[in-house]
Design an enzyme around this catalytic site. Structure first.
Site, PDB file in Angstrom:
ATOM      1  N   LYS A  34       0.835  -1.209   0.000  1.00  0.00           N
ATOM      2  CA  LYS A  34       0.000   0.000   0.000  1.00  0.00           C
ATOM      3  C   LYS A  34       0.869   1.259   0.000  1.00  0.00           C
ATOM      4  O   LYS A  34       0.643   2.176  -0.784  1.00  0.00           O
ATOM      5  CB  LYS A  34      -0.889  -0.065   1.249  1.00  0.00           C
ATOM      6  CG  LYS A  34      -1.891   1.021   1.404  1.00  0.00           C
ATOM      7  CD  LYS A  34      -3.004   0.575   2.340  1.00  0.00           C
ATOM      8  CE  LYS A  34      -2.726   0.801   3.815  1.00  0.00           C
ATOM      9  NZ  LYS A  34      -2.718   2.204   4.218  1.00  0.00           N
ATOM     10  N   SER A  35       1.865   1.301   0.867  1.00  0.00           N
ATOM     11  CA  SER A  35       2.704   2.508   0.964  1.00  0.00           C
ATOM     12  C   SER A  35       3.437   2.770  -0.351  1.00  0.00           C
ATOM     13  O   SER A  35       3.498   3.906  -0.827  1.00  0.00           O
ATOM     14  CB  SER A  35       3.741   2.344   2.080  1.00  0.00           C
ATOM     15  OG  SER A  35       3.102   2.303   3.321  1.00  0.00           O
ATOM     16  N   ARG A  57       2.962   6.007  -3.384  1.00  0.00           N
ATOM     17  CA  ARG A  57       4.094   6.835  -3.828  1.00  0.00           C
ATOM     18  C   ARG A  57       4.331   6.697  -5.322  1.00  0.00           C
ATOM     19  O   ARG A  57       4.577   7.696  -6.016  1.00  0.00           O
ATOM     20  CB  ARG A  57       5.347   6.454  -3.031  1.00  0.00           C
ATOM     21  CG  ARG A  57       5.261   6.982  -1.591  1.00  0.00           C
ATOM     22  CD  ARG A  57       5.955   6.073  -0.641  1.00  0.00           C
ATOM     23  NE  ARG A  57       6.061   6.629   0.695  1.00  0.00           N
ATOM     24  CZ  ARG A  57       5.164   6.453   1.672  1.00  0.00           C
ATOM     25  NH1 ARG A  57       4.063   5.757   1.460  1.00  0.00           N
ATOM     26  NH2 ARG A  57       5.359   6.969   2.870  1.00  0.00           N
ATOM     27  N   GLY A  68      -5.079   8.199   5.329  1.00  0.00           N
ATOM     28  CA  GLY A  68      -4.186   9.236   5.855  1.00  0.00           C
ATOM     29  C   GLY A  68      -3.014   9.473   4.910  1.00  0.00           C
ATOM     30  O   GLY A  68      -2.554  10.604   4.745  1.00  0.00           O
ATOM     31  N   GLN A 126       4.633   9.559   6.787  1.00  0.00           N
ATOM     32  CA  GLN A 126       3.689  10.381   6.007  1.00  0.00           C
ATOM     33  C   GLN A 126       4.084  11.844   6.062  1.00  0.00           C
ATOM     34  O   GLN A 126       4.061  12.547   5.052  1.00  0.00           O
ATOM     35  CB  GLN A 126       2.269  10.190   6.538  1.00  0.00           C
ATOM     36  CG  GLN A 126       1.742   8.781   6.298  1.00  0.00           C
ATOM     37  CD  GLN A 126       0.361   8.554   6.880  1.00  0.00           C
ATOM     38  OE1 GLN A 126      -0.176   9.405   7.578  1.00  0.00           O
ATOM     39  NE2 GLN A 126      -0.201   7.394   6.594  1.00  0.00           N
ATOM     40  N   ASP A 165       2.408  -0.535  12.205  1.00  0.00           N
ATOM     41  CA  ASP A 165       1.196  -1.111  11.601  1.00  0.00           C
ATOM     42  C   ASP A 165       0.959  -2.569  12.020  1.00  0.00           C
ATOM     43  O   ASP A 165      -0.132  -3.099  11.815  1.00  0.00           O
ATOM     44  CB  ASP A 165       1.277  -1.038  10.073  1.00  0.00           C
ATOM     45  CG  ASP A 165       1.087   0.393   9.572  1.00  0.00           C
ATOM     46  OD1 ASP A 165       0.588   1.240  10.339  1.00  0.00           O
ATOM     47  OD2 ASP A 165       1.441   0.660   8.412  1.00  0.00           O
TER      48      ASP A 165
HETATM   49  C1  S3P Z   1       2.486   5.067   6.178  1.00  0.00           C
HETATM   50  C2  S3P Z   1       3.080   5.515   7.324  1.00  0.00           C
HETATM   51  C3  S3P Z   1       2.611   5.169   8.671  1.00  0.00           C
HETATM   52  C4  S3P Z   1       1.703   3.943   8.638  1.00  0.00           C
HETATM   53  C5  S3P Z   1       0.671   4.028   7.556  1.00  0.00           C
HETATM   54  C6  S3P Z   1       1.334   4.153   6.192  1.00  0.00           C
HETATM   55  C7  S3P Z   1       3.023   5.503   4.882  1.00  0.00           C
HETATM   56  O1  S3P Z   1       1.880   6.248   9.194  1.00  0.00           O
HETATM   57  O2  S3P Z   1       1.083   3.769   9.881  1.00  0.00           O
HETATM   58  O3  S3P Z   1      -0.135   2.879   7.561  1.00  0.00           O
HETATM   59  O4  S3P Z   1       2.673   4.923   3.846  1.00  0.00           O
HETATM   60  O5  S3P Z   1       3.820   6.460   4.892  1.00  0.00           O
HETATM   61  P1  S3P Z   1       2.602   7.463   9.968  1.00  0.00           P
HETATM   62  O6  S3P Z   1       3.485   8.131   9.008  1.00  0.00           O
HETATM   63  O7  S3P Z   1       1.501   8.358  10.434  1.00  0.00           O
HETATM   64  O8  S3P Z   1       3.329   6.817  11.102  1.00  0.00           O
END
Ligand code: S3P
Length: 434
Positions: free
Chosen positions: A21-22, A26, A93, A167, A317
């Site tokens: 997902k991350s 990007r 988020g 993030q 996570d």
């Molecule tokens: C993520 C960063 C994390 C993680 C989220 C995905 C990302 O959040 O918990 O599921 O893709 O950069 P934080 O940056 O708020 O810690």
């Protein structure tokens, strides 16, 4: 939708995980800022990543999908168009925070909102650095979404991050692409570095000097062929399932093994899990390999290493499902420095405490974590997921070790990161899919 989970005899088979997902977020955002057409394979099927794609479309980016390959026609750093309406980041988020960095560099106004959960999540952490860079960012009271962002050419900053958050780091680095000089952020603790890796891969200059990460502005981002590895955070649910259900044996091909994310494997190995990596290779700076895991008595008879400090940041996570594991090991588990869990999709500490207690586990709640007494004989219960995907999946795994039926309420929220999770779980446990 309610999903019913019963005690499993074993968890066995091959699981093809959804794309990370991350990394998918990007790749999509940077492809949109490149000059020309990029192809992305194994793009995440998660609802969160779909939210990113729909925001990019609203900004004038052409996105299409054919035979599993996503094509994004990038418009260059200056090519995004003012959207007609408000952008919707759904539950994501990452979409809201990363995109805010890009929107801060656009010479038009954008409003971005999200679902009920996202509208309760703290955005001051991105608003403050973006304002320092010269963008105008308005929010609801207490820095909550919707955000209204008016940007343009930005001033470069050197910004020590107040929280360890990939993030927020990524938001500032993406805004830094529109700066009047190199923009730098310092991390209090290392967090996932997919943004830095992807930026370099597409042609930006990113330097690392101790905790400082610095990006040069106005790169020519080149379109690319990209391939997303499987999501190790999704693998976590099956790794823990194999760890708690006797006789289990699983193979998960092509899982992302980025050094900042594989702390999960280091941790589980240290705890005594029999997990091995086979055929590791690197594509576009992101390592990947096949994970093989099998049940072993050793892990359950010991105590899990404490999760604190840098380890908490690296496993943020995975803590929900590791807490389920902690309830099953003889010595339990202590988690601290995890205050960030209270501002995830839901307050994950509260959700863990209440649902683990409902299943009969002994749990002490702390402001920044929890302490699990080990060796719990879990019993099936009604699980209040609070609409949080990782809570839903963590308690589905708990249900595999529980007596009786575990009913996961609002189980559809798992689609936020892992569409098809419950079907796959039914397949590998041989349980009816209800
Ligand atoms: C993520 C960063 C994390 C993680 C989220 C995905 C990302 O959040 O918990 O599921 O893709 O950069 P934080 O940056 O708020 O810690």
């Amino acid at each position: 939708m309610i999903r019913v989970i019963r005690r499993a005899q074993s968890v066995s088979g091959v699981v093809q995980l959804p794309g990370d997902k991350s990394i998918s977020h990007r790749y999509a955002m940077l492809a949109a800022l490149a000059d020309g057409s990029s192809e992305i394979r194994h793009f995440a099927s998660s609802l969160d990543c779909r939210s990113t794609l729909s925001c990019l479309r609203a900004l004038g980016v052409e996105v299409s999908e054919s035979r599993g390959i996503l094509t994004i026609v990038g418009r260059g750093l200056r090519g995004l168009r003012a959207p007609r309406g408000i952008l919707h980041a759904g539950n994501s988020g990452t979409t809201m925070r990363l995109l805010s960095g890009i929107l801060a560099g656009q010479p038009f106004e954008t409003r971005i909102t999200g679902d009920d959960s996202l509208r309760t999540r703290p955005m001051r952490r991105v608003i403050e650095p973006l304002r320092l860079m010269g963008a105008t960012v308005e929010s609801q009271d207490q820095g909550l979404p919707p955000l209204t962002i008016r940007g343009g050419d930005l001033s470069a900053i050197r910004y020590p991050l107040p929280v360890a958050s990939a993030q927020v780091k990524s938001c500032v680095l993406l805004a830094g692409l529109y700066g009047d000089g190199p923009t730098a952020v310092a991390e209090p603790l290392p967090t996932r570095d997919h943004t830095e890796i992807a930026l370099r891969r597409l042609g930006a200059t990113v330097r690392q000097d101790g905790p400082w990460i610095e990006v040069d502005p106005w790169p020519d981002l080149a379109p690319s062929r990209l391939d997303v590895p499987g999501d190790i955070s999704s693998a976590a649910f099956f790794l823990v399932a194999a760890a708690i259900v006797p006789g289990s044996q699983m193979l998960m091909p092509c899982v992302g093994l980025n050094a900042r994310r594989r702390e999960l494997l280091n941790y589980l190995e240290e705890a005594g899990l029999d997990v091995t990596v086979e055929g590791e290779f690197v594509v576009a700076g992101e390592s990947r390999g096949d994970l093989r895991v099998s049940f072993g008595e050793r892990l359950l008879t010991g105590q899990l290493p404490k999760i604190e400090g840098a380890r908490t940041a690296a496993l943020i996570d995975e803590i929900p499902v590791l807490s389920v594991l902690g309830s099953q090991t003889a010595g339990g588990l202590e988690v601290s420095d995890a205050r960030e869990l209270r501002v995830k999709e839901t307050d994950r500490i509260a959700a863990l405490v209440c649902n683990l207690r409902a299943m009969g586990a002994e749990v002490e709640e702390r402001p920044d974590g929890l302490v699990l007494g080990g060796g719990a004989r879990l019993k099936g219960a009604d699980i209040d997921t609070r609409g949080d995907h990782r809570i839903a999946m963590a308690f589905a795994v708990a249900g595999l070790a529980a007596e009786g039926e575990t009913r996961i309420h609002d189980a559809g929220c798992a689609d936020v990161s892992y569409p098809g999770f419950f079907d796959t779980l039914a397949e590998v446990t041989g349980q009816p899919n209800d």
